[in-house]
Design a protein around this motif. Sequence first.
Motif, PDB file in Angstrom:
ATOM      1  N   ILE A   1       0.842  -1.193   0.000  1.00 18.44           N
ATOM      2  CA  ILE A   1       0.000   0.000   0.000  1.00 18.44           C
ATOM      3  C   ILE A   1       0.878   1.245   0.000  1.00 18.44           C
ATOM      4  CG2 ILE A   1      -1.813   1.277   1.184  1.00 18.44           C
ATOM      5  CD1 ILE A   1      -2.794  -1.353   2.355  1.00 18.44           C
TER       6      ILE A   1
ATOM      7  N   LYS B   1       2.136   2.389  -3.369  1.00 23.42           N
ATOM      8  CA  LYS B   1       1.196   2.939  -4.341  1.00 23.42           C
ATOM      9  C   LYS B   1       0.397   4.133  -3.838  1.00 23.42           C
ATOM     10  CE  LYS B   1       0.542   0.340  -8.188  1.00 23.42           C
ATOM     11  NZ  LYS B   1       1.359  -0.787  -7.958  1.00 23.42           N
TER      12      LYS B   1
ATOM     13  N   LEU C   1      -7.000  -3.238   3.261  1.00 26.32           N
ATOM     14  CA  LEU C   1      -7.076  -3.221   1.799  1.00 26.32           C
ATOM     15  C   LEU C   1      -6.824  -1.808   1.287  1.00 26.32           C
ATOM     16  CD1 LEU C   1      -7.982  -4.593  -0.927  1.00 26.32           C
ATOM     17  CD2 LEU C   1     -10.263  -3.732  -0.401  1.00 26.32           C
ATOM     18  N   GLY C   2      -5.979  -1.689   0.282  1.00 18.27           N
ATOM     19  CA  GLY C   2      -5.767  -0.366  -0.288  1.00 18.27           C
ATOM     20  C   GLY C   2      -4.657  -0.382  -1.325  1.00 18.27           C
ATOM     21  N   PRO C   3      -4.328   0.790  -1.877  1.00 19.71           N
ATOM     22  CA  PRO C   3      -5.018   2.054  -1.641  1.00 19.71           C
ATOM     23  C   PRO C   3      -6.286   2.163  -2.494  1.00 19.71           C
ATOM     24  CG  PRO C   3      -3.189   2.404  -3.151  1.00 19.71           C
ATOM     25  CD  PRO C   3      -3.199   0.936  -2.816  1.00 19.71           C
ATOM     26  N   GLN C   4      -7.370   2.510  -1.867  1.00 21.97           N
ATOM     27  CA  GLN C   4      -8.668   2.568  -2.549  1.00 21.97           C
ATOM     28  C   GLN C   4      -8.995   3.993  -2.966  1.00 21.97           C
ATOM     29  OE1 GLN C   4      -8.389  -0.727  -2.688  1.00 21.97           O
ATOM     30  NE2 GLN C   4     -10.621  -0.751  -2.813  1.00 21.97           N
ATOM     31  N   GLY C   5      -9.921   4.066  -3.921  1.00 21.96           N
ATOM     32  CA  GLY C   5     -10.382   5.370  -4.367  1.00 21.96           C
ATOM     33  C   GLY C   5      -9.429   6.013  -5.366  1.00 21.96           C
ATOM     34  N   ASN C   6      -9.922   7.030  -6.011  1.00 23.30           N
ATOM     35  CA  ASN C   6      -9.073   7.758  -6.957  1.00 23.30           C
ATOM     36  C   ASN C   6      -8.186   8.736  -6.205  1.00 23.30           C
ATOM     37  OD1 ASN C   6     -10.217   6.793  -9.547  1.00 23.30           O
ATOM     38  ND2 ASN C   6     -12.076   7.675  -8.688  1.00 23.30           N
TER      39      ASN C   6
ATOM     40  N   MET D   1     -19.278   2.599   4.136  1.00 25.64           N
ATOM     41  CA  MET D   1     -18.874   1.620   3.127  1.00 25.64           C
ATOM     42  C   MET D   1     -18.950   0.206   3.676  1.00 25.64           C
ATOM     43  SD  MET D   1     -15.599   3.290   1.209  1.00 25.64           S
ATOM     44  CE  MET D   1     -15.691   4.937   0.501  1.00 25.64           C
TER      45      MET D   1
ATOM     46  N   CYS E   1     -17.929  -2.828   1.054  1.00 29.53           N
ATOM     47  CA  CYS E   1     -16.879  -3.496   0.302  1.00 29.53           C
ATOM     48  C   CYS E   1     -15.700  -2.574   0.025  1.00 29.53           C
ATOM     49  CB  CYS E   1     -17.421  -4.099  -0.988  1.00 29.53           C
ATOM     50  SG  CYS E   1     -17.747  -2.899  -2.290  1.00 29.53           S
TER      51      CYS E   1
ATOM     52  N   MET F   1     -14.870  -1.536  -2.729  1.00 31.44           N
ATOM     53  CA  MET F   1     -14.271  -1.825  -4.031  1.00 31.44           C
ATOM     54  C   MET F   1     -15.280  -1.915  -5.170  1.00 31.44           C
ATOM     55  SD  MET F   1     -12.561  -5.409  -2.933  1.00 31.44           S
ATOM     56  CE  MET F   1     -13.591  -6.821  -2.623  1.00 31.44           C
ATOM     57  N   GLY F   2     -16.373  -1.201  -5.012  1.00 32.48           N
ATOM     58  CA  GLY F   2     -17.253  -0.989  -6.153  1.00 32.48           C
ATOM     59  C   GLY F   2     -18.271  -2.062  -6.451  1.00 32.48           C
ATOM     60  N   MET F   3     -18.567  -2.960  -5.488  1.00 32.59           N
ATOM     61  CA  MET F   3     -19.541  -3.985  -5.850  1.00 32.59           C
ATOM     62  C   MET F   3     -20.843  -3.927  -5.043  1.00 32.59           C
ATOM     63  SD  MET F   3     -19.519  -6.185  -3.178  1.00 32.59           S
ATOM     64  CE  MET F   3     -20.068  -7.812  -3.674  1.00 32.59           C
TER      65      MET F   3
ATOM     66  N   PHE G   1     -20.646   6.334  -6.949  1.00 29.07           N
ATOM     67  CA  PHE G   1     -20.127   5.533  -5.843  1.00 29.07           C
ATOM     68  C   PHE G   1     -18.854   6.181  -5.302  1.00 29.07           C
ATOM     69  CE2 PHE G   1     -23.115   2.212  -6.365  1.00 29.07           C
ATOM     70  CZ  PHE G   1     -23.374   2.119  -7.722  1.00 29.07           C
TER      71      PHE G   1
ATOM     72  N   MET H   1     -15.584   4.253  -5.970  1.00 30.62           N
ATOM     73  CA  MET H   1     -15.180   4.054  -7.365  1.00 30.62           C
ATOM     74  C   MET H   1     -15.036   5.365  -8.118  1.00 30.62           C
ATOM     75  SD  MET H   1     -14.687   1.170  -8.910  1.00 30.62           S
ATOM     76  CE  MET H   1     -13.847   0.289  -7.645  1.00 30.62           C
TER      77      MET H   1
ATOM     78  N   PHE I   1     -11.374  -9.159  -1.255  1.00 26.52           N
ATOM     79  CA  PHE I   1     -12.036  -9.303   0.036  1.00 26.52           C
ATOM     80  C   PHE I   1     -11.114 -10.005   1.030  1.00 26.52           C
ATOM     81  CE2 PHE I   1     -16.035  -7.482   0.322  1.00 26.52           C
ATOM     82  CZ  PHE I   1     -16.871  -7.768  -0.750  1.00 26.52           C
TER      83      PHE I   1
ATOM     84  N   ASN J   1      -7.064  -9.533   0.555  1.00 30.77           N
ATOM     85  CA  ASN J   1      -6.841  -8.095   0.778  1.00 30.77           C
ATOM     86  C   ASN J   1      -5.894  -7.468  -0.247  1.00 30.77           C
ATOM     87  OD1 ASN J   1      -8.477  -7.806   3.174  1.00 30.77           O
ATOM     88  ND2 ASN J   1      -6.872  -8.949   4.236  1.00 30.77           N
TER      89      ASN J   1
ATOM     90  N   ARG K   1      -5.680  -1.880  -8.006  1.00 37.84           N
ATOM     91  CA  ARG K   1      -5.347  -0.827  -7.029  1.00 37.84           C
ATOM     92  C   ARG K   1      -4.070  -1.188  -6.278  1.00 37.84           C
ATOM     93  NH1 ARG K   1      -7.245   3.840  -8.282  1.00 37.84           N
ATOM     94  NH2 ARG K   1      -9.492   4.101  -8.308  1.00 37.84           N
TER      95      ARG K   1
ATOM     96  N   GLY L   1     -19.758  -6.339 -10.798  1.00 42.36           N
ATOM     97  CA  GLY L   1     -19.390  -5.245  -9.904  1.00 42.36           C
ATOM     98  C   GLY L   1     -20.495  -4.296  -9.575  1.00 42.36           C
ATOM     99  N   LEU L   2     -20.470  -3.105 -10.148  1.00 37.80           N
ATOM    100  CA  LEU L   2     -21.382  -2.036  -9.768  1.00 37.80           C
ATOM    101  C   LEU L   2     -22.841  -2.476  -9.863  1.00 37.80           C
ATOM    102  CD1 LEU L   2     -19.757   0.943 -11.691  1.00 37.80           C
ATOM    103  CD2 LEU L   2     -19.475   0.351  -9.285  1.00 37.80           C
TER     104      LEU L   2
ATOM    105  N   ASN M   1     -26.624  -6.658  -3.831  1.00 35.25           N
ATOM    106  CA  ASN M   1     -25.222  -6.926  -3.513  1.00 35.25           C
ATOM    107  C   ASN M   1     -24.872  -6.487  -2.099  1.00 35.25           C
ATOM    108  OD1 ASN M   1     -24.446  -8.133  -5.865  1.00 35.25           O
ATOM    109  ND2 ASN M   1     -23.082  -6.505  -6.550  1.00 35.25           N
TER     110      ASN M   1
ATOM    111  N   ASN N   1     -17.109  -4.645 -12.778  1.00 32.90           N
ATOM    112  CA  ASN N   1     -16.325  -3.698 -12.017  1.00 32.90           C
ATOM    113  C   ASN N   1     -15.369  -2.954 -12.954  1.00 32.90           C
ATOM    114  OD1 ASN N   1     -14.190  -2.684 -10.159  1.00 32.90           O
ATOM    115  ND2 ASN N   1     -15.485  -3.716  -8.668  1.00 32.90           N
TER     116      ASN N   1
END
Lengths: 267, 467
Positions: free
Chosen positions: A24, A27, A86-91, A215, A217, A219-221, A235, A238, B178, B216, B221, B243-244, B262, B403
């Motif tokens: 992480i 990045k 978990l990461g790095p997430q998001g823009n 949040m 997940c 991760m967009g699901m 989202f 995402m 996950f 994880n 990403r 995904g979405l 979901n 996704n």
Amino acid sequence: MIAILDKYPLAPRVYCMILDAPLIAAKAQAGQFVIVRAAEKGERIPLTIADYDREKGTVTLVFQETGKTTRLLASLSQQGTLLDLLGPQGNPTEIERFGNTVVIGGGIGVAPVFPLARALREYGNTVTAIVGFRSREYVFWEEKMARVSNRLIMTTNDGSYGVQGFVTDALKVLLNSGETIDRVFAIGPALMMKAVAEATKEKNIKTIVSLNSLMVCGMGMCGACRVTVEGVTRFTCMDGPDFDAHQVDFDVLIKRLETYTCEECRE
Amino acid sequence: MKPEKKSVPMRQQPVDERIHNFDEVPLGYSEDESLSEAFRCLQCVNKPCVNGCPVRVNIPDFIKALREKNFQKAVDIIRETDMLPCVTGRVCPQEEQCQAFCVLNRMGAEPISIGRLERFLGDWALAHKKKQEDIRVTDIKSNSKNQKVAVVGSGPAGLTCAAELIKKGYAVTVFEGFHKLGGVMVYGIPEFRLPKEIVADEISVLKDLGVQFITNVLIGRTLTIEDLFKKGFNAVFIGAGAGLPNFMGIPGEHLNGVYSANEFLTRVNLMKAYKFPEYHTPVKRGERVVVIGGGNVAMDSARTAKRLGANHVYLVYRRSEQEMPAREEEIVRAKEEGIEFYFLTNPVKYTGDENGFVKQAVCVKMQLGEPDASGRRSSHTVQGSEFTIDVDEVIVAIGNTPNPILRITTPGLKTKKRGEIEADENGKTSLSGVFAGGDIVTGAATVITAMGAGKRAAAAIDEYLRG
């Protein structure tokens, strides 16, 4: 399992945690977050990345004890472990040479404002930082912020340190001073970001906020983090977490943040 | 000797008990029941049932071994093509696949309950699993080139691809975003249809074979596909799944208590919100719940909401019962459990209270018209048919789109209009050494079709790596 290299309080119920997370750290960029789990039966929660050291392979999180998981995190020992990270997430925050920028951090929002200000400076921007806390005992990272801003304005609600008032009060002074401001960034409680957006909208200054949606997940699901931006569903994990503040429906965000208040009280 | 016309029935949890727990509903065959059912099989020489199986399990052969009480051999036969018999035995729509091709159908008899036999054997294998040496896998080839394959996603496509590749002698690492492995098998399919412990046990068989698993890590990403190649992987299989979640885009969908299926299912299945507060993730336990949709996910959502204590669960579907894509047995079970079906109905908006919690679903009646591009009859609103249902929870189960993370972070990876990765029938993508299969390519489908895709991609990867 992620090793906690260090953990200490920054202010009442506010902690800093340094984690061994080389992937992480390699990045991570300003504006991104991680998803954390502290226990086998624990929830997944997002926390913004407050700092990272690519050479040492560490990631720094700053969090406030507000609910079950943050209380659990607060109770972890200094040489303990995190279960999942978990990461790095998001823009990452879009950073360019904007010119004269203002970064605003409210309370715990000051933590992610730090790497943001640093990145803006690296790109040649002038950075005025306005950071606000409830009172003197809640102040943290003043020196760090001073190092990454050209000008630092400290505010406390009760006036016990720095300028008395909210960050938006200090912002309005700046907005009315005639200074040309090219971009504003704000991170903090939803109400604070909403107030900043209202202040800058009148002056037509592009303002970016980092939304703190609930949040699952990350991760967009699942869509738990959905927000309404310019009337359209987006989202946070995402499409964000940064959004144009003048397009965000803060009322929807604020209400959605309260979804589990009942359940949280019950425990 | 003429075979019994009826298939051996399978015991189920009684309705009034099962709506109060998350335990499995179908209880599985006993050994005697399995043998009785297995002896109904005519052992057809041309094996029509195999043609109906997306991974071509050698069904008559495993049934023969079962009849000989050689359960281990039967399991080994299944595992030549299907490494997850406990899963497929439970969730495959066998009535549309292997069982539909059974010749007994044409003899006025019920087809062999192939799924139930597979489940019996899969469960037997897990119960009798000892050490690594007991996992017999035929024809393990040695990988003299020491080539490594990265698999993205630990759902059915990824797991099957990994299983095939490890059997071919490659080093395989599966990356999962996950904290738990299994993909849709752990977050999407409820505990009462597919116990998570069983999924974990099936996956541990793969671990015993040498597949490495890393949780994880979200590819796109934490590491990009380019990073994987830089780390020395020689090929990548993308089984990242759907995904979405889709929303209808109608007013009120942002209200508190409106979930995508979901999210609802992930909270309950993966995060075990049905055990809140022992498990820390909460979920709304609505008294009057509306579920929008007609597929298996909608059935799962409705039956889960019932188990969370709802007094009324309304399933709202825009077409009629005949058009519902859900498995018939799931629809039957949902009806038994008291789910109320509103066919030819569509929501147009939701209204909420002053705190932003949903309180009403405003719906309209629909009527069916001519078939659309998918072949299913289209539905149109009946003017002036608006009516209101009082609700405190809505679950939107109308599918999802792939996704976007991999599309965004992998330059050169071609995708289709809605974000599906472009891949040929063997999983080859626009990037050299990168393969893909499952929902990320096709859009939402089934566990078994994903497994088939994982299998074909493994063969293609093997061919690619042999040069």
